[in-house]
Design a protein around this motif. Sequence first.
Motif, PDB file in Angstrom:
ATOM      1  N   VAL A 208      -3.189   0.802   0.094  1.00 53.34           N
ATOM      2  CA  VAL A 208      -2.614  -0.590  -0.332  1.00 53.34           C
ATOM      3  C   VAL A 208      -2.311  -0.701  -1.656  1.00 53.34           C
ATOM      4  CG1 VAL A 208      -4.172  -2.534  -0.718  1.00 53.34           C
ATOM      5  CG2 VAL A 208      -4.922  -1.244   0.902  1.00 53.34           C
ATOM      6  N   LEU A 209      -1.007  -0.827  -0.614  1.00 52.36           N
ATOM      7  CA  LEU A 209       0.281  -1.289  -2.398  1.00 52.36           C
ATOM      8  C   LEU A 209       0.373  -2.883  -1.687  1.00 52.36           C
ATOM      9  CD1 LEU A 209       3.344   0.582  -0.530  1.00 52.36           C
ATOM     10  CD2 LEU A 209       1.385   1.208  -2.461  1.00 52.36           C
ATOM     11  N   CYS A 210       0.586  -2.843  -4.433  1.00 49.28           N
ATOM     12  CA  CYS A 210      -0.298  -4.358  -3.842  1.00 49.28           C
ATOM     13  C   CYS A 210       0.207  -5.091  -5.148  1.00 49.28           C
ATOM     14  CB  CYS A 210      -1.430  -4.307  -4.533  1.00 49.28           C
ATOM     15  SG  CYS A 210      -2.122  -6.688  -4.275  1.00 49.28           S
ATOM     16  N   ASP A 211       1.684  -6.175  -4.821  1.00 46.66           N
ATOM     17  CA  ASP A 211       2.001  -6.492  -5.301  1.00 46.66           C
ATOM     18  C   ASP A 211       1.770  -7.314  -6.476  1.00 46.66           C
ATOM     19  OD1 ASP A 211       3.994  -8.681  -6.592  1.00 46.66           O
ATOM     20  OD2 ASP A 211       5.384  -8.929  -4.902  1.00 46.66           O
ATOM     21  N   ARG A 212       0.981  -7.259  -7.418  1.00 46.93           N
ATOM     22  CA  ARG A 212       0.123  -7.813  -8.535  1.00 46.93           C
ATOM     23  C   ARG A 212      -0.932  -7.584  -8.208  1.00 46.93           C
ATOM     24  NH1 ARG A 212       3.256 -10.242 -12.162  1.00 46.93           N
ATOM     25  NH2 ARG A 212       4.955 -11.252 -12.007  1.00 46.93           N
ATOM     26  N   PHE A 213      -2.162  -7.313  -9.821  1.00 44.74           N
ATOM     27  CA  PHE A 213      -3.265  -7.106  -9.388  1.00 44.74           C
ATOM     28  C   PHE A 213      -4.337  -8.254 -10.245  1.00 44.74           C
ATOM     29  CE2 PHE A 213      -7.486  -4.842  -8.288  1.00 44.74           C
ATOM     30  CZ  PHE A 213      -7.912  -5.630  -6.872  1.00 44.74           C
TER      31      PHE A 213
ATOM     32  N   LEU B 234       7.972  -3.052  -3.208  1.00 42.15           N
ATOM     33  CA  LEU B 234       6.820  -3.245  -2.057  1.00 42.15           C
ATOM     34  C   LEU B 234       7.304  -2.663  -0.930  1.00 42.15           C
ATOM     35  CD1 LEU B 234       3.395  -3.421  -2.601  1.00 42.15           C
ATOM     36  CD2 LEU B 234       4.346  -5.436  -1.195  1.00 42.15           C
ATOM     37  N   ARG B 235       8.387  -3.333  -0.462  1.00 39.24           N
ATOM     38  CA  ARG B 235       8.501  -3.055   0.796  1.00 39.24           C
ATOM     39  C   ARG B 235       9.223  -1.111   1.412  1.00 39.24           C
ATOM     40  NH1 ARG B 235      10.995  -7.990  -0.081  1.00 39.24           N
ATOM     41  NH2 ARG B 235      13.088  -7.342  -0.667  1.00 39.24           N
ATOM     42  N   ALA B 236       9.891  -0.501   0.133  1.00 40.76           N
ATOM     43  CA  ALA B 236      10.485  -0.054  -0.092  1.00 40.76           C
ATOM     44  C   ALA B 236       9.084   1.757  -0.177  1.00 40.76           C
ATOM     45  CB  ALA B 236      11.602   0.400  -0.891  1.00 40.76           C
ATOM     46  N   LEU B 237       8.660   0.621  -0.789  1.00 41.97           N
ATOM     47  CA  LEU B 237       7.194   2.866  -1.209  1.00 41.97           C
ATOM     48  C   LEU B 237       6.763   2.393   0.315  1.00 41.97           C
ATOM     49  CD1 LEU B 237       6.599   1.132  -4.597  1.00 41.97           C
ATOM     50  CD2 LEU B 237       8.352   3.121  -3.353  1.00 41.97           C
ATOM     51  N   ALA B 238       6.641   0.907   0.757  1.00 40.23           N
ATOM     52  CA  ALA B 238       5.685   1.185   2.376  1.00 40.23           C
ATOM     53  C   ALA B 238       6.231   1.989   3.647  1.00 40.23           C
ATOM     54  CB  ALA B 238       5.558  -0.513   2.633  1.00 40.23           C
ATOM     55  N   ALA B 239       7.781   1.876   3.764  1.00 41.75           N
ATOM     56  CA  ALA B 239       8.334   2.438   4.712  1.00 41.75           C
ATOM     57  C   ALA B 239       8.487   3.898   3.714  1.00 41.75           C
ATOM     58  CB  ALA B 239       9.916   1.844   4.447  1.00 41.75           C
ATOM     59  N   ALA B 240       8.421   4.752   2.771  1.00 38.78           N
ATOM     60  CA  ALA B 240       8.188   6.169   2.608  1.00 38.78           C
ATOM     61  C   ALA B 240       7.037   6.491   2.261  1.00 38.78           C
ATOM     62  CB  ALA B 240       9.434   6.259   0.673  1.00 38.78           C
ATOM     63  N   ILE B 241       6.323   5.782   1.826  1.00 41.46           N
ATOM     64  CA  ILE B 241       4.463   6.236   2.345  1.00 41.46           C
ATOM     65  C   ILE B 241       5.022   6.293   3.498  1.00 41.46           C
ATOM     66  CG2 ILE B 241       2.279   5.902   2.095  1.00 41.46           C
ATOM     67  CD1 ILE B 241       3.280   4.702  -1.035  1.00 41.46           C
ATOM     68  N   ALA B 242       4.494   5.499   5.156  1.00 40.84           N
ATOM     69  CA  ALA B 242       4.118   5.249   6.034  1.00 40.84           C
ATOM     70  C   ALA B 242       5.354   6.762   6.398  1.00 40.84           C
ATOM     71  CB  ALA B 242       4.640   4.127   6.706  1.00 40.84           C
ATOM     72  N   ALA B 243       6.448   6.746   5.918  1.00 39.76           N
ATOM     73  CA  ALA B 243       7.467   7.988   6.403  1.00 39.76           C
ATOM     74  C   ALA B 243       5.903   9.650   6.485  1.00 39.76           C
ATOM     75  CB  ALA B 243       8.519   8.623   6.165  1.00 39.76           C
ATOM     76  N   HIS B 244       5.289   9.616   5.735  1.00 45.80           N
ATOM     77  CA  HIS B 244       3.934  11.002   5.725  1.00 45.80           C
ATOM     78  C   HIS B 244       3.177  10.388   6.758  1.00 45.80           C
ATOM     79  CE1 HIS B 244       6.302  12.414   2.331  1.00 45.80           C
ATOM     80  NE2 HIS B 244       6.100  11.720   1.010  1.00 45.80           N
ATOM     81  N   GLY B 245       3.093  10.272   7.456  1.00 39.58           N
ATOM     82  CA  GLY B 245       2.025   9.248   8.166  1.00 39.58           C
ATOM     83  C   GLY B 245       1.028   9.160   8.197  1.00 39.58           C
ATOM     84  N   ILE B 246       1.208   8.216   7.105  1.00 40.98           N
ATOM     85  CA  ILE B 246      -0.184   7.381   6.417  1.00 40.98           C
ATOM     86  C   ILE B 246      -0.053   6.189   7.132  1.00 40.98           C
ATOM     87  CG2 ILE B 246      -0.906   6.625   4.073  1.00 40.98           C
ATOM     88  CD1 ILE B 246       0.054   9.288   3.161  1.00 40.98           C
ATOM     89  N   GLU B 247      -1.329   5.323   7.099  1.00 40.02           N
ATOM     90  CA  GLU B 247      -1.153   4.002   7.503  1.00 40.02           C
ATOM     91  C   GLU B 247      -1.349   2.633   5.449  1.00 40.02           C
ATOM     92  OE1 GLU B 247      -4.219   0.509   8.013  1.00 40.02           O
ATOM     93  OE2 GLU B 247      -4.582   2.123   8.772  1.00 40.02           O
ATOM     94  N   VAL B 248      -0.142   1.681   6.024  1.00 40.09           N
ATOM     95  CA  VAL B 248      -0.469   1.583   4.986  1.00 40.09           C
ATOM     96  C   VAL B 248      -0.231  -0.385   4.729  1.00 40.09           C
ATOM     97  CG1 VAL B 248       2.297   0.546   2.896  1.00 40.09           C
ATOM     98  CG2 VAL B 248       1.671   3.013   4.053  1.00 40.09           C
ATOM     99  N   VAL B 249      -0.726  -0.587   4.232  1.00 39.43           N
ATOM    100  CA  VAL B 249      -1.487  -1.922   3.932  1.00 39.43           C
ATOM    101  C   VAL B 249      -0.321  -2.374   2.655  1.00 39.43           C
ATOM    102  CG1 VAL B 249      -3.041  -3.605   3.406  1.00 39.43           C
ATOM    103  CG2 VAL B 249      -3.565  -1.666   5.111  1.00 39.43           C
ATOM    104  N   ALA B 250       0.172  -3.325   2.814  1.00 40.24           N
ATOM    105  CA  ALA B 250       1.230  -3.595   2.288  1.00 40.24           C
ATOM    106  C   ALA B 250       0.640  -4.934   1.336  1.00 40.24           C
ATOM    107  CB  ALA B 250       3.214  -3.846   2.064  1.00 40.24           C
TER     108      ALA B 250
END
Length: 206
Positions: free
Chosen positions: A93-98, A21-37
């Motif tokens: 939105v990146l969610c650890d479980r749903f 979750l942490r790694a993906l949030a950083a990788a996606i944010a690098a594309h200029g996208i707001e990420v909510v983890a």
Amino acid sequence: MTRGRFVSLEGGEGVGKSTQLRALAAAIAAHGIEVVATREPGGSAGAEAIRTLLMEGSDDRWNARSEALLFAAARADHVARTIVPALARGAWVLCDRFVDSSRAYQGGGGGLTDADVMALHRVGSQGLLPDRTFLLTVSTAEAARRVTERGETDRMGSKPADYQERLATRFAEMARAEPDRWRLVDADLPASDVTAAIMAELAEWL
């Protein structure tokens, strides 16, 4: 404004969801996208309060039906206060479980029917599902090693071995039944390789 994307990470104990979750949030944010983890149970004030009830205490503190109701209540607050507003403003939105974790834990593990779990989800969260769900899988030995290395185990992580086996079976069943939404990822690989594999599956949306 374009609706954001909703991505969930699923799997049993020790598969590395928090790390990814942490790694993906950083990788996606690098594309200029707001990420909510975020995470379940939790992700909003009300849901975090319910998380304390769910994750602390002895294994037999709640039965499967009580757990399902508490998870559904926490999820409803999480969806209304965190997930839907974020998606509406275009964030990912990146969610650890749903809800799929409830389908596995209280369903496959606890014996409730999938219809029971999804009925609660329709009432509480209007049936919201992720756009893409990644099932992280690891060998039994590696999962045990990671859980031991992690140290403290909450109520859900301390479930017995036969419960954990039912979980794995149920997660695999769900992934096979909904191939358009689910992707399987070998999480025995190094963490950076797992992140790369997930990002490759998300590339069409970036």
